[in-house]
Each structure stands twice: as structure tokens, then as C-alpha cells.
Design a protein around this motif. Structure first.
Motif, PDB file in Angstrom:
ATOM      1  N   MET A   1       0.822  -1.187   0.000  1.00 49.62           N
ATOM      2  CA  MET A   1       0.000   0.000   0.000  1.00 49.62           C
ATOM      3  C   MET A   1       0.866   1.251   0.000  1.00 49.62           C
ATOM      4  O   MET A   1       0.554   2.215  -0.674  1.00 49.62           O
ATOM      5  CB  MET A   1      -0.925  -0.022   1.209  1.00 49.62           C
ATOM      6  N   ILE A   2       1.953   1.218   0.759  1.00 49.91           N
ATOM      7  CA  ILE A   2       2.819   2.392   0.830  1.00 49.91           C
ATOM      8  C   ILE A   2       3.429   2.665  -0.540  1.00 49.91           C
ATOM      9  O   ILE A   2       3.524   3.804  -0.961  1.00 49.91           O
ATOM     10  CB  ILE A   2       3.914   2.199   1.894  1.00 49.91           C
ATOM     11  N   SER A   3       3.834   1.615  -1.256  1.00 50.46           N
ATOM     12  CA  SER A   3       4.436   1.833  -2.560  1.00 50.46           C
ATOM     13  C   SER A   3       3.431   2.455  -3.516  1.00 50.46           C
ATOM     14  O   SER A   3       3.800   3.216  -4.399  1.00 50.46           O
ATOM     15  CB  SER A   3       4.970   0.527  -3.134  1.00 50.46           C
ATOM     16  N   GLN A   4       2.152   2.137  -3.370  1.00 53.62           N
ATOM     17  CA  GLN A   4       1.148   2.735  -4.224  1.00 53.62           C
ATOM     18  C   GLN A   4       1.013   4.218  -3.944  1.00 53.62           C
ATOM     19  O   GLN A   4       0.844   5.005  -4.864  1.00 53.62           O
ATOM     20  CB  GLN A   4      -0.210   2.056  -4.033  1.00 53.62           C
ATOM     21  N   VAL A   5       1.109   4.596  -2.696  1.00 52.63           N
ATOM     22  CA  VAL A   5       0.998   6.002  -2.350  1.00 52.63           C
ATOM     23  C   VAL A   5       2.224   6.759  -2.831  1.00 52.63           C
ATOM     24  O   VAL A   5       2.118   7.846  -3.386  1.00 52.63           O
ATOM     25  CB  VAL A   5       0.827   6.181  -0.819  1.00 52.63           C
ATOM     26  N   ILE A   6       3.392   6.169  -2.656  1.00 54.19           N
ATOM     27  CA  ILE A   6       4.624   6.834  -3.046  1.00 54.19           C
ATOM     28  C   ILE A   6       4.655   7.035  -4.562  1.00 54.19           C
ATOM     29  O   ILE A   6       5.011   8.085  -5.053  1.00 54.19           O
ATOM     30  CB  ILE A   6       5.852   6.031  -2.585  1.00 54.19           C
ATOM     31  N   PHE A   7       4.272   6.020  -5.323  1.00 50.68           N
ATOM     32  CA  PHE A   7       4.345   6.107  -6.773  1.00 50.68           C
ATOM     33  C   PHE A   7       3.037   6.572  -7.404  1.00 50.68           C
ATOM     34  O   PHE A   7       2.849   6.476  -8.602  1.00 50.68           O
ATOM     35  CB  PHE A   7       4.759   4.760  -7.360  1.00 50.68           C
ATOM     36  N   LEU A   8       2.120   7.060  -6.603  1.00 50.49           N
ATOM     37  CA  LEU A   8       0.866   7.609  -7.093  1.00 50.49           C
ATOM     38  C   LEU A   8       0.121   6.624  -7.992  1.00 50.49           C
ATOM     39  O   LEU A   8      -0.341   6.961  -9.070  1.00 50.49           O
ATOM     40  CB  LEU A   8       1.103   8.932  -7.810  1.00 50.49           C
ATOM     41  N   PHE A   9       0.062   5.386  -7.553  1.00 48.81           N
ATOM     42  CA  PHE A   9      -0.688   4.337  -8.234  1.00 48.81           C
ATOM     43  C   PHE A   9      -0.148   4.040  -9.628  1.00 48.81           C
ATOM     44  O   PHE A   9      -0.898   3.749 -10.548  1.00 48.81           O
ATOM     45  CB  PHE A   9      -2.177   4.682  -8.285  1.00 48.81           C
ATOM     46  N   ILE A  10       1.157   4.106  -9.801  1.00 44.20           N
ATOM     47  CA  ILE A  10       1.792   3.749 -11.063  1.00 44.20           C
ATOM     48  C   ILE A  10       2.100   2.257 -11.010  1.00 44.20           C
ATOM     49  O   ILE A  10       2.679   1.768 -10.040  1.00 44.20           O
ATOM     50  CB  ILE A  10       3.087   4.562 -11.293  1.00 44.20           C
ATOM     51  N   SER A  11       1.757   1.528 -12.067  1.00 41.47           N
ATOM     52  CA  SER A  11       1.991   0.092 -12.090  1.00 41.47           C
ATOM     53  C   SER A  11       3.457  -0.211 -12.392  1.00 41.47           C
ATOM     54  O   SER A  11       4.228   0.663 -12.796  1.00 41.47           O
ATOM     55  CB  SER A  11       1.091  -0.573 -13.126  1.00 41.47           C
ATOM     56  N   GLY A  12       3.823  -1.459 -12.231  1.00 45.39           N
ATOM     57  CA  GLY A  12       5.195  -1.884 -12.482  1.00 45.39           C
ATOM     58  C   GLY A  12       5.607  -1.681 -13.927  1.00 45.39           C
ATOM     59  O   GLY A  12       6.739  -1.286 -14.218  1.00 45.39           O
ATOM     60  N   ALA A  13       4.694  -1.972 -14.860  1.00 42.60           N
ATOM     61  CA  ALA A  13       5.013  -1.799 -16.283  1.00 42.60           C
ATOM     62  C   ALA A  13       5.277  -0.334 -16.612  1.00 42.60           C
ATOM     63  O   ALA A  13       6.171  -0.025 -17.405  1.00 42.60           O
ATOM     64  CB  ALA A  13       3.855  -2.334 -17.130  1.00 42.60           C
ATOM     65  N   GLU A  14       4.533   0.559 -16.004  1.00 40.92           N
ATOM     66  CA  GLU A  14       4.737   1.985 -16.250  1.00 40.92           C
ATOM     67  C   GLU A  14       6.071   2.457 -15.691  1.00 40.92           C
ATOM     68  O   GLU A  14       6.754   3.278 -16.304  1.00 40.92           O
ATOM     69  CB  GLU A  14       3.584   2.789 -15.653  1.00 40.92           C
ATOM     70  N   ILE A  15       6.454   1.927 -14.543  1.00 44.81           N
ATOM     71  CA  ILE A  15       7.751   2.282 -13.951  1.00 44.81           C
ATOM     72  C   ILE A  15       8.878   1.802 -14.859  1.00 44.81           C
ATOM     73  O   ILE A  15       9.847   2.531 -15.104  1.00 44.81           O
ATOM     74  CB  ILE A  15       7.885   1.698 -12.530  1.00 44.81           C
ATOM     75  N   VAL A  16       8.766   0.584 -15.365  1.00 45.53           N
ATOM     76  CA  VAL A  16       9.783   0.050 -16.273  1.00 45.53           C
ATOM     77  C   VAL A  16       9.867   0.910 -17.530  1.00 45.53           C
ATOM     78  O   VAL A  16      10.967   1.223 -18.020  1.00 45.53           O
ATOM     79  CB  VAL A  16       9.471  -1.423 -16.628  1.00 45.53           C
ATOM     80  N   PHE A  17       8.743   1.329 -18.060  1.00 45.77           N
ATOM     81  CA  PHE A  17       8.732   2.178 -19.257  1.00 45.77           C
ATOM     82  C   PHE A  17       9.415   3.514 -18.976  1.00 45.77           C
ATOM     83  O   PHE A  17      10.219   3.992 -19.791  1.00 45.77           O
ATOM     84  CB  PHE A  17       7.293   2.405 -19.736  1.00 45.77           C
ATOM     85  N   ILE A  18       9.131   4.110 -17.839  1.00 43.16           N
ATOM     86  CA  ILE A  18       9.761   5.388 -17.467  1.00 43.16           C
ATOM     87  C   ILE A  18      11.270   5.211 -17.326  1.00 43.16           C
ATOM     88  O   ILE A  18      12.050   6.040 -17.802  1.00 43.16           O
ATOM     89  CB  ILE A  18       9.133   5.944 -16.171  1.00 43.16           C
ATOM     90  N   LEU A  19      11.698   4.127 -16.684  1.00 40.35           N
ATOM     91  CA  LEU A  19      13.130   3.870 -16.535  1.00 40.35           C
ATOM     92  C   LEU A  19      13.793   3.657 -17.900  1.00 40.35           C
ATOM     93  O   LEU A  19      14.933   4.093 -18.123  1.00 40.35           O
ATOM     94  CB  LEU A  19      13.362   2.664 -15.633  1.00 40.35           C
ATOM     95  N   PHE A  20      13.097   2.998 -18.812  1.00 43.02           N
ATOM     96  CA  PHE A  20      13.619   2.794 -20.160  1.00 43.02           C
ATOM     97  C   PHE A  20      13.816   4.127 -20.871  1.00 43.02           C
ATOM     98  O   PHE A  20      14.854   4.362 -21.513  1.00 43.02           O
ATOM     99  CB  PHE A  20      12.663   1.888 -20.953  1.00 43.02           C
ATOM    100  N   ILE A  21      12.843   5.018 -20.759  1.00 41.69           N
ATOM    101  CA  ILE A  21      12.952   6.338 -21.382  1.00 41.69           C
ATOM    102  C   ILE A  21      14.114   7.129 -20.769  1.00 41.69           C
ATOM    103  O   ILE A  21      14.882   7.771 -21.486  1.00 41.69           O
ATOM    104  CB  ILE A  21      11.622   7.116 -21.251  1.00 41.69           C
ATOM    105  N   VAL A  22      14.252   7.078 -19.443  1.00 44.77           N
ATOM    106  CA  VAL A  22      15.358   7.768 -18.772  1.00 44.77           C
ATOM    107  C   VAL A  22      16.687   7.220 -19.275  1.00 44.77           C
ATOM    108  O   VAL A  22      17.633   7.979 -19.538  1.00 44.77           O
ATOM    109  CB  VAL A  22      15.246   7.619 -17.238  1.00 44.77           C
ATOM    110  N   LEU A  23      16.767   5.901 -19.437  1.00 45.59           N
ATOM    111  CA  LEU A  23      17.991   5.282 -19.936  1.00 45.59           C
ATOM    112  C   LEU A  23      18.307   5.741 -21.350  1.00 45.59           C
ATOM    113  O   LEU A  23      19.460   6.032 -21.680  1.00 45.59           O
ATOM    114  CB  LEU A  23      17.859   3.758 -19.888  1.00 45.59           C
ATOM    115  N   LEU A  24      17.284   5.848 -22.176  1.00 44.28           N
ATOM    116  CA  LEU A  24      17.497   6.309 -23.554  1.00 44.28           C
ATOM    117  C   LEU A  24      17.928   7.771 -23.603  1.00 44.28           C
ATOM    118  O   LEU A  24      18.803   8.146 -24.389  1.00 44.28           O
ATOM    119  CB  LEU A  24      16.225   6.131 -24.377  1.00 44.28           C
ATOM    120  N   VAL A  25      17.319   8.599 -22.769  1.00 46.97           N
ATOM    121  CA  VAL A  25      17.599  10.037 -22.813  1.00 46.97           C
ATOM    122  C   VAL A  25      18.982  10.360 -22.244  1.00 46.97           C
ATOM    123  O   VAL A  25      19.759  11.120 -22.829  1.00 46.97           O
ATOM    124  CB  VAL A  25      16.496  10.825 -22.074  1.00 46.97           C
TER     125      VAL A  25
END
Length: 95
Positions: A1-25
Motif C-alpha cells: 500500500m505504501i508503494s502505491q501512495v509513493i508512486f501515485l498508483f503507477i503500475s510496475g510496467a509503467e515504472i519500467v517504461f519510465i526507466l527505459f525512457i530515462v535510460l534512452l535520454v
């Protein structure tokens, strides 16, 4: 539950996608530096927040103000939980 609050209800797939974009940039070389800088910044913010809290607490104690209001709030919350459990207990047993 805490992780949901911290990440504002972002799913695992969305986090991976964001990390991928950060890696590319920024590239693989810059990501550890960015993470280290973010970590240091978050630590400084946490330390500053704790310092402010302690100063407020010290100031309030000097003036004789009760700063431990959380005990009263926790006590009320526990009382409400007990009341709800008392009411819903028989209903849960029926089902």
C-alpha cells in the motif's frame, strides 16, 4: 500500500517504461550519477524536515504546549476501529 501512495498508483510496467525512457535520454553512464544526486537531495530534504520538526517541538515544549497530540488521535482511531469491529463482527460471522 505504501508503494502505491509513493508512486501515485503507477503500475510496475509503467515504472519500467519510465526507466527505459530515462535510460534512452541520459544514457547508461549518467543514470547512476542522476540516482546518486536524487538520493542526496532527498536525504537533505529529509534532514531539513527533521530539523524543522525538532525545532517546532522544542519551541512548543518551552511554551508548555502539548506536542504529543498524536497519542490522542491514535486513541480515538483505535476506539473507532473497536466500535466498527464490534458492529461488523456478528455480520462477518453470518457470512
Amino acid at each position: 500500500m505504501i508503494s502505491q501512495v509513493i508512486f501515485l498508483f503507477i503500475s510496475g510496467a509503467e515504472i519500467v517504461f519510465i526507466l527505459f525512457i530515462v535510460l534512452l535520454v541520459f544514457g547508461a553512464d549518467k543514470v547512476p550519477e542522476i540516482a546518486r544526486g536524487l538520493g542526496k537531495g532527498m536525504r537533505q530534504i529529509k534532514d531539513a524536515t527533521n530539523d524543522i520538526k525538532s525545532e517546532i517541538t522544542k519551541s512548543a515544549e518551552k511554551q508548555g504546549i502539548d506536542v504529543d497530540i498524536t497519542k490522542d488521535v491514535r486513541k480515538e482511531i483505535d476506539q473507532v476501529k473497536d466500535d466498527v469491529e464490534e458492529i461488523t463482527g456478528p455480520i462477518k460471522r453470518k457470512f
